[in-house]
Design a protein around this motif. Sequence first.
Motif, PDB file in Angstrom:
ATOM      1  N   UNK A  63       0.824  -1.203   0.000  1.00 61.25           N
ATOM      2  CA  UNK A  63       0.000   0.000   0.000  1.00 61.25           C
ATOM      3  C   UNK A  63       0.855   1.249   0.000  1.00 61.25           C
ATOM      4  N   UNK A  64       0.226   2.383   0.245  1.00 62.88           N
ATOM      5  CA  UNK A  64       0.919   3.677   0.285  1.00 62.88           C
ATOM      6  C   UNK A  64       1.516   3.902   1.664  1.00 62.88           C
ATOM      7  N   UNK A  65       2.772   4.277   1.668  1.00 64.45           N
ATOM      8  CA  UNK A  65       3.433   4.648   2.915  1.00 64.45           C
ATOM      9  C   UNK A  65       2.946   6.053   3.252  1.00 64.45           C
ATOM     10  N   UNK A  66       2.101   6.161   4.279  1.00 63.24           N
ATOM     11  CA  UNK A  66       1.493   7.462   4.575  1.00 63.24           C
ATOM     12  C   UNK A  66       2.206   8.218   5.685  1.00 63.24           C
ATOM     13  N   UNK A  67       2.764   7.503   6.632  1.00 63.78           N
ATOM     14  CA  UNK A  67       3.508   8.124   7.733  1.00 63.78           C
ATOM     15  C   UNK A  67       4.525   7.126   8.254  1.00 63.78           C
ATOM     16  N   UNK A  68       5.489   7.654   8.991  1.00 66.06           N
ATOM     17  CA  UNK A  68       6.467   6.764   9.618  1.00 66.06           C
ATOM     18  C   UNK A  68       7.084   7.472  10.812  1.00 66.06           C
ATOM     19  N   UNK A  69       7.658   6.672  11.673  1.00 68.70           N
ATOM     20  CA  UNK A  69       8.343   7.177  12.852  1.00 68.70           C
ATOM     21  C   UNK A  69       9.606   6.367  13.060  1.00 68.70           C
ATOM     22  N   UNK A  70      10.321   6.645  14.106  1.00 72.45           N
ATOM     23  CA  UNK A  70      11.604   5.966  14.315  1.00 72.45           C
ATOM     24  C   UNK A  70      11.471   4.454  14.510  1.00 72.45           C
ATOM     25  N   UNK A  71      10.289   3.971  14.930  1.00 75.39           N
ATOM     26  CA  UNK A  71      10.130   2.532  15.142  1.00 75.39           C
ATOM     27  C   UNK A  71       8.805   1.992  14.596  1.00 75.39           C
ATOM     28  N   UNK A  72       8.210   2.707  13.635  1.00 81.34           N
ATOM     29  CA  UNK A  72       6.940   2.281  13.052  1.00 81.34           C
ATOM     30  C   UNK A  72       6.759   2.871  11.663  1.00 81.34           C
ATOM     31  N   UNK A  73       5.855   2.261  10.900  1.00 86.59           N
ATOM     32  CA  UNK A  73       5.426   2.834   9.628  1.00 86.59           C
ATOM     33  C   UNK A  73       3.949   2.540   9.459  1.00 86.59           C
ATOM     34  N   UNK A  74       3.270   3.410   8.735  1.00 85.42           N
ATOM     35  CA  UNK A  74       1.834   3.286   8.517  1.00 85.42           C
ATOM     36  C   UNK A  74       1.587   3.136   7.027  1.00 85.42           C
ATOM     37  N   UNK A  75       0.885   2.067   6.684  1.00 83.38           N
ATOM     38  CA  UNK A  75       0.603   1.766   5.282  1.00 83.38           C
ATOM     39  C   UNK A  75      -0.905   1.791   5.059  1.00 83.38           C
ATOM     40  N   UNK A  76      -1.341   2.595   4.098  1.00 82.41           N
ATOM     41  CA  UNK A  76      -2.734   2.625   3.682  1.00 82.41           C
ATOM     42  C   UNK A  76      -2.877   1.559   2.605  1.00 82.41           C
ATOM     43  N   UNK A  77      -3.585   0.486   2.954  1.00 77.76           N
ATOM     44  CA  UNK A  77      -3.730  -0.644   2.031  1.00 77.76           C
ATOM     45  C   UNK A  77      -4.858  -0.444   1.027  1.00 77.76           C
ATOM     46  N   UNK A  78      -5.562   0.666   1.121  1.00 80.75           N
ATOM     47  CA  UNK A  78      -6.710   0.883   0.254  1.00 80.75           C
ATOM     48  C   UNK A  78      -7.934   0.204   0.849  1.00 80.75           C
ATOM     49  N   UNK A  79      -9.081   0.364   0.226  1.00 80.07           N
ATOM     50  CA  UNK A  79     -10.335  -0.221   0.711  1.00 80.07           C
ATOM     51  C   UNK A  79     -10.598   0.093   2.178  1.00 80.07           C
ATOM     52  N   UNK A  80     -10.132   1.246   2.654  1.00 82.45           N
ATOM     53  CA  UNK A  80     -10.406   1.661   4.014  1.00 82.45           C
ATOM     54  C   UNK A  80      -9.609   0.941   5.091  1.00 82.45           C
ATOM     55  N   UNK A  81      -8.542   0.247   4.731  1.00 83.05           N
ATOM     56  CA  UNK A  81      -7.714  -0.479   5.702  1.00 83.05           C
ATOM     57  C   UNK A  81      -6.336   0.173   5.795  1.00 83.05           C
ATOM     58  N   UNK A  82      -5.852   0.300   7.033  1.00 87.23           N
ATOM     59  CA  UNK A  82      -4.487   0.760   7.226  1.00 87.23           C
ATOM     60  C   UNK A  82      -3.815  -0.136   8.258  1.00 87.23           C
ATOM     61  N   UNK A  83      -2.511  -0.301   8.072  1.00 91.28           N
ATOM     62  CA  UNK A  83      -1.740  -1.162   8.965  1.00 91.28           C
ATOM     63  C   UNK A  83      -0.561  -0.392   9.522  1.00 91.28           C
ATOM     64  N   UNK A  84      -0.463  -0.418  10.841  1.00 93.87           N
ATOM     65  CA  UNK A  84       0.659   0.165  11.564  1.00 93.87           C
ATOM     66  C   UNK A  84       1.624  -0.974  11.858  1.00 93.87           C
ATOM     67  N   UNK A  85       2.860  -0.863  11.367  1.00 92.81           N
ATOM     68  CA  UNK A  85       3.851  -1.932  11.505  1.00 92.81           C
ATOM     69  C   UNK A  85       4.966  -1.473  12.434  1.00 92.81           C
ATOM     70  N   UNK A  86       5.290  -2.304  13.413  1.00 91.76           N
ATOM     71  CA  UNK A  86       6.447  -2.056  14.272  1.00 91.76           C
ATOM     72  C   UNK A  86       7.692  -2.467  13.485  1.00 91.76           C
ATOM     73  N   UNK A  87       8.571  -1.527  13.205  1.00 88.89           N
ATOM     74  CA  UNK A  87       9.706  -1.814  12.312  1.00 88.89           C
ATOM     75  C   UNK A  87      10.697  -2.817  12.882  1.00 88.89           C
ATOM     76  N   UNK A  88      10.626  -3.093  14.178  1.00 86.60           N
ATOM     77  CA  UNK A  88      11.524  -4.111  14.729  1.00 86.60           C
ATOM     78  C   UNK A  88      11.248  -5.473  14.109  1.00 86.60           C
TER      79      UNK A  88
END
Length: 184
Positions: A63-88
């Motif tokens: 999906x689209x990388x919409x935001x990120x931080x030092x230990x996470x990233x947020x991906x908009x997968x489309x269809x109204x779903x987003x996933x916050x991933x712990x980069x560790x």
Amino acid sequence: MRWQGLFEDLEAQASALAQAARAAEVRDQIRGEFASVLLFDRMRAALGALVRVRVTGLGTVTGRLTRCGPDWLLIDEGDGQETLVATRWLLTVRGLGRYSAPPPGPVEARLGLRHVLRGVARDRSRVQVRLVDELLITGTLDRVGADFVELAAHSDGESRRRREVRDVEIVSLHAIIAVRRSIR
């Protein structure tokens, strides 16, 4: 005349050697500087890009990388779903491009996973939390502590209301791989 040609040839060789040494020094300096680039810097330069990430215990998220931080990233997968991933737990990323952003400011550098999870808790969204043992738990984030979150378990389709809460589960922040929510 022969001496003049000899000296010119020696000067040309010395100049070529000096240029080669300078080029090698520049390449070495570039490698050294690149060694200090963080994944966070690469991700910040690619905000808005279509990415594909592989995550331990979760698989592939695209999906689209919409935001990120030092230990996470947020991906908009489309269809109204987003996933916050712990980069560790991040294994690979495709789609970042070749550039890096300059180092973040002091505030941006401190916006860690806990801060984002506090925002999700304030939003009262129903979430799916993937844990390192690949367990998937659902509910609403109630509170975020220093190293844990409280997840209120309630029936699917029900809002988080006191009478609907069946249990509250404490989840270690270190165990969270990803948090998925619907943003509709």
